[in-house]
Scaffold this motif. Structure first.
Motif, PDB file in Angstrom:
ATOM      1  N   SER A  66     -29.609  22.941 -25.773  1.00 32.97           N
ATOM      2  CA  SER A  66     -28.926  23.251 -26.958  1.00 32.97           C
ATOM      3  C   SER A  66     -28.018  22.072 -27.121  1.00 32.97           C
ATOM      4  CB  SER A  66     -28.328  24.537 -27.143  1.00 32.97           C
ATOM      5  OG  SER A  66     -27.558  24.870 -28.307  1.00 32.97           O
ATOM      6  N   GLY A  67     -27.996  21.431 -28.232  1.00 31.10           N
ATOM      7  CA  GLY A  67     -26.937  20.412 -28.602  1.00 31.10           C
ATOM      8  C   GLY A  67     -25.683  21.107 -29.161  1.00 31.10           C
ATOM      9  N   THR A  68     -25.566  22.517 -29.620  1.00 31.44           N
ATOM     10  CA  THR A  68     -24.683  23.163 -29.998  1.00 31.44           C
ATOM     11  C   THR A  68     -24.556  24.477 -29.602  1.00 31.44           C
ATOM     12  OG1 THR A  68     -25.725  23.675 -32.109  1.00 31.44           O
ATOM     13  CG2 THR A  68     -24.384  21.867 -32.347  1.00 31.44           C
ATOM     14  N   ALA A  69     -23.494  25.246 -29.621  1.00 33.43           N
ATOM     15  CA  ALA A  69     -23.286  26.717 -29.152  1.00 33.43           C
ATOM     16  C   ALA A  69     -24.488  27.108 -30.261  1.00 33.43           C
ATOM     17  CB  ALA A  69     -21.770  27.362 -29.303  1.00 33.43           C
ATOM     18  N   SER A  70     -25.209  28.210 -29.619  1.00 37.48           N
ATOM     19  CA  SER A  70     -26.147  28.728 -30.177  1.00 37.48           C
ATOM     20  C   SER A  70     -26.380  30.270 -29.823  1.00 37.48           C
ATOM     21  CB  SER A  70     -27.695  28.235 -29.813  1.00 37.48           C
ATOM     22  OG  SER A  70     -27.611  26.881 -30.325  1.00 37.48           O
ATOM     23  N   ASN A  71     -26.652  31.308 -30.914  1.00 43.05           N
ATOM     24  CA  ASN A  71     -26.831  32.515 -30.762  1.00 43.05           C
ATOM     25  C   ASN A  71     -28.304  32.774 -30.473  1.00 43.05           C
ATOM     26  OD1 ASN A  71     -24.098  32.911 -31.002  1.00 43.05           O
ATOM     27  ND2 ASN A  71     -24.299  32.801 -33.438  1.00 43.05           N
ATOM     28  N   VAL A  72     -28.381  33.479 -29.314  1.00 43.21           N
ATOM     29  CA  VAL A  72     -29.916  33.933 -29.129  1.00 43.21           C
ATOM     30  C   VAL A  72     -30.167  35.457 -28.968  1.00 43.21           C
ATOM     31  CG1 VAL A  72     -31.672  33.612 -27.282  1.00 43.21           C
ATOM     32  CG2 VAL A  72     -30.291  31.580 -27.999  1.00 43.21           C
ATOM     33  N   SER A  73     -31.103  36.058 -29.285  1.00 39.50           N
ATOM     34  CA  SER A  73     -31.320  37.467 -28.996  1.00 39.50           C
ATOM     35  C   SER A  73     -32.726  37.475 -28.393  1.00 39.50           C
ATOM     36  CB  SER A  73     -31.191  38.213 -30.391  1.00 39.50           C
ATOM     37  OG  SER A  73     -29.893  38.477 -30.825  1.00 39.50           O
ATOM     38  N   LEU A  74     -32.858  38.543 -27.631  1.00 37.12           N
ATOM     39  CA  LEU A  74     -34.216  38.706 -27.159  1.00 37.12           C
ATOM     40  C   LEU A  74     -34.402  40.451 -27.556  1.00 37.12           C
ATOM     41  CD1 LEU A  74     -33.985  37.347 -23.480  1.00 37.12           C
ATOM     42  CD2 LEU A  74     -35.237  36.542 -25.377  1.00 37.12           C
ATOM     43  N   ILE A  75     -35.470  40.781 -28.076  1.00 32.42           N
ATOM     44  CA  ILE A  75     -35.588  41.998 -28.535  1.00 32.42           C
ATOM     45  C   ILE A  75     -37.197  42.434 -28.207  1.00 32.42           C
ATOM     46  CG2 ILE A  75     -36.118  43.188 -30.738  1.00 32.42           C
ATOM     47  CD1 ILE A  75     -34.839  40.967 -32.195  1.00 32.42           C
ATOM     48  N   LEU A  76     -37.130  43.648 -27.651  1.00 29.90           N
ATOM     49  CA  LEU A  76     -38.428  44.219 -27.123  1.00 29.90           C
ATOM     50  C   LEU A  76     -38.177  45.730 -27.300  1.00 29.90           C
ATOM     51  CD1 LEU A  76     -40.259  43.789 -23.839  1.00 29.90           C
ATOM     52  CD2 LEU A  76     -39.727  45.975 -24.534  1.00 29.90           C
ATOM     53  N   GLY A  77     -39.276  46.282 -28.489  1.00 30.37           N
ATOM     54  CA  GLY A  77     -38.923  47.584 -28.942  1.00 30.37           C
ATOM     55  C   GLY A  77     -37.484  47.761 -29.504  1.00 30.37           C
ATOM     56  N   ASP A  78     -36.777  48.732 -29.041  1.00 33.20           N
ATOM     57  CA  ASP A  78     -35.527  49.257 -29.553  1.00 33.20           C
ATOM     58  C   ASP A  78     -34.498  48.573 -28.555  1.00 33.20           C
ATOM     59  OD1 ASP A  78     -35.802  50.964 -27.294  1.00 33.20           O
ATOM     60  OD2 ASP A  78     -35.401  52.696 -28.436  1.00 33.20           O
ATOM     61  N   GLN A  79     -34.739  47.534 -27.543  1.00 33.27           N
ATOM     62  CA  GLN A  79     -33.767  46.984 -26.789  1.00 33.27           C
ATOM     63  C   GLN A  79     -33.582  45.756 -27.052  1.00 33.27           C
ATOM     64  OE1 GLN A  79     -34.895  48.035 -22.301  1.00 33.27           O
ATOM     65  NE2 GLN A  79     -36.835  48.039 -23.082  1.00 33.27           N
ATOM     66  N   ILE A  80     -32.352  45.325 -27.108  1.00 32.84           N
ATOM     67  CA  ILE A  80     -31.874  44.004 -27.888  1.00 32.84           C
ATOM     68  C   ILE A  80     -30.765  43.420 -26.750  1.00 32.84           C
ATOM     69  CG2 ILE A  80     -30.771  42.951 -29.542  1.00 32.84           C
ATOM     70  CD1 ILE A  80     -31.628  45.023 -31.562  1.00 32.84           C
ATOM     71  N   ILE A  81     -30.827  42.441 -26.398  1.00 34.02           N
ATOM     72  CA  ILE A  81     -30.189  41.496 -25.576  1.00 34.02           C
ATOM     73  C   ILE A  81     -29.485  40.336 -26.488  1.00 34.02           C
ATOM     74  CG2 ILE A  81     -29.253  40.420 -23.467  1.00 34.02           C
ATOM     75  CD1 ILE A  81     -31.536  41.707 -22.149  1.00 34.02           C
ATOM     76  N   SER A  82     -28.375  40.126 -26.764  1.00 34.02           N
ATOM     77  CA  SER A  82     -27.699  39.016 -27.358  1.00 34.02           C
ATOM     78  C   SER A  82     -26.745  38.023 -26.543  1.00 34.02           C
ATOM     79  CB  SER A  82     -27.093  39.565 -28.779  1.00 34.02           C
ATOM     80  OG  SER A  82     -27.896  40.201 -29.422  1.00 34.02           O
ATOM     81  N   GLN A  83     -26.892  36.948 -26.602  1.00 33.58           N
ATOM     82  CA  GLN A  83     -26.032  36.047 -25.915  1.00 33.58           C
ATOM     83  C   GLN A  83     -25.749  34.828 -26.714  1.00 33.58           C
ATOM     84  OE1 GLN A  83     -27.364  36.327 -21.664  1.00 33.58           O
ATOM     85  NE2 GLN A  83     -26.621  34.356 -21.043  1.00 33.58           N
TER      86      GLN A  83
END
Length: 474
Positions: A66-83
């Motif tokens: 990543s060239g800049t700070a980036s918001n990423v989410s992983l989503i599986l069904g009703d489970q969400i991880i954001s980082q």
């Protein structure tokens, strides 16, 4: 066509960015530095389809740039991880002009970072979505899936690999090396190109070894096979898989003692998928279809061929081969989803258990196998120095240090009636970095192009002779 990745229950599985189904926000993948990655500009999303055999909790790592700070989410069904993923600083952000435009594109490094949380995933097929926002340039090379029920056994394997790893320090402290791409495509300065076997017969090993010594080399990484199926020696197994692509002269057997007389160790370069004659598995093929990505029978056949060939080479030359630099490997674990490196790694030790082995995972793709003795270091530019013999940042973090500087004409000289390009660095620029690598226990190689007769350009030789005087004080 939707690609479905089977998730292993007893080992790690890699979801290559290439096999995700793009939803929005993705740009063309070619020219981004890797055939494996998803390339986001601005917001976007993509989906991996996975097939899990039995329920488990999975930890994850993301290989990314990543060239800049980036918001990423992983989503599986009703489970969400954001980082939030920080910009990658890595080894070097510098660009240098090279004759081949592809070689100067996007030399940014990459990293592999733990995901802060886990997913509980039940049996059956699932969609695992990745969304990216607040970015200008975000590349996903892979998502690593780690079954927590098998974590203890995975760690034992990694510890076993670490115990087998030879130390690079005895070679690194002596000085730098040369990386020489002499192949069936290498062109003469002027005039027609010789047939490969004739070029092998005419190769003057004493001249070449004198030249390497004059340029300060303490080891040479020499290309035995690349961009063709030729090997410069009469190998039986090689001839079996590549009929008519061996030579009567054993150039390797002649070259090694010429280098040894001058205190120079010999490393061998090979391109693994190509030498196994599995072009459909070669990373440059971009062919990750459903039939191939889970075809472990195909993967095992590829590895068996490689082991057979590497064992013949290793036993033939024994301890005279100090190390291997093995190209094209990154596409194999990412293509098939699991890491088969251990079997091939063990074959590289035939004839010399202390031989150093490096698997190239691509110019920027983060590496992840424990079965590697030193980093490939395919950087091409001057960058960060080693810390106690190890990479401290970027794609090779945690691996014994090796860095390659491309000095003049890309990797090899591939132009008719054209001189090798001028050096990109001066001795004043090279010498401090090379001394720093020696002092901090890291290997470093200078890639210098050669003509078909094995000679470097006079300009390159002059720079390297001056560099040698400055590094060694002679």
């Amino acid at each position: 066509m939707k690609k479905v990745r089977k998730i292993a229950v007893d080992q790690k599985t890699w979801l290559a960015g290439k096999i995700a189904s793009a939803q929005s926000g993705l740009c063309a993948q070619r020219g981004t530095g890797s055939p494996y990655c998803l390339f986001f500009r601005g917001s976007g999303s993509a989906v991996w389809t996975i097939d899990v055999e039995k329920e488990d909790i999975f930890g994850m790592k993301l290989g990314y740039f990543s060239g800049t700070a980036s918001n990423v989410s992983l989503i599986l069904g009703d489970q969400i991880i954001s980082q939030t993923f920080e910009p990658v600083k890595g080894y070097s952000q510098n660009k240098i002009p090279m004759r081949d435009p592809w070689m100067m594109q996007n030399p940014e490094d990459s990293e592999s970072v733990d995901i802060v949380d886990t997913f509980r995933i039940g049996p059956g097929q699932h969609e695992l979505r990745i969304t990216v926002s607040a970015c200008t340039d975000f590349r996903v090379y892979y998502l690593e899936m780690i079954p927590q029920a098998s974590l203890a056994s995975i760690k034992k394997i990694e510890a076993r690999a670490a115990r087998l790893r030879p130390d690079i320090a005895p070679i690194a402290k002596k000085g730098y090396g040369l990386f020489i791409h002499w192949t069936a495509r290498t062109k003469p300065l002027y005039g027609p190109q010789k047939a490969y076997e004739q070029a092998v017969n005419d190769f003057n090993v004493e001249m070449f070894a004198d030249q390497a010594a004059d340029m300060g080399a303490k080891f040479v990484i020499f290309t035995a096979e690349h961009v063709s199926l030729w090997f410069p020696a009469p190998l039986k197994v090689w001839e079996k898989y590549h009929p008519g692509c061996t030579t009567k002269r054993d150039l390797i057997a002649d070259l090694i003692p010429a280098l040894e007389k001058r205190g120079i160790k010999f490393f061998m370069y090979l391109h693994l998928p190509q030498m196994a004659n599995y072009p459909e598995s070669y990373e440059g093929g971009y062919n990750y279809n459903n039939d191939q990505i889970n075809n472990l029978g195909q993967m095992n056949e590829l590895c068996s061929r490689l082991c057979e060939m590497l064992e013949e080479i290793g036993n033939r030359y024994g301890k005279k081969i100090a190390g291997y630099w093995l190209d094209g490997w990154g596409g194999i674990p990412l293509k098939y989803g699991i890491d088969p490196t251990e079997k091939v790694y063990r074959a590289t030790k035939a004839g010399n258990p202390g031989r150093l082995t490096s698997f190239a995972f691509g110019v920027r793709c983060p590496i992840f196998t424990p079965w590697e003795d030193f980093a490939c270091g395919e950087y091409r530019v001057i960058g960060e120095l080693p810390v106690k013999g190890y990479h401290s940042c970027g794609q090779n973090k945690g691996y014994q240090y090796h860095s390659i500087i491309v000095l003049d004409d890309d990797w090899w000289h591939d132009w008719y009636d054209t001189p090798i390009a001028e050096p990109q660095y001066t001795a004043d620029q090279l010498a401090p970095f090379l001394r720093g690598c020696m002092e901090n226990g890291g290997l470093v190689s200078i890639n210098t192009a050669v003509y078909q007769d094995g000679t470097v350009s006079p300009l390159t030789k002059a720079v390297m002779r001056q560099t040698a005087r400055m590094v060694y004080g002679k």
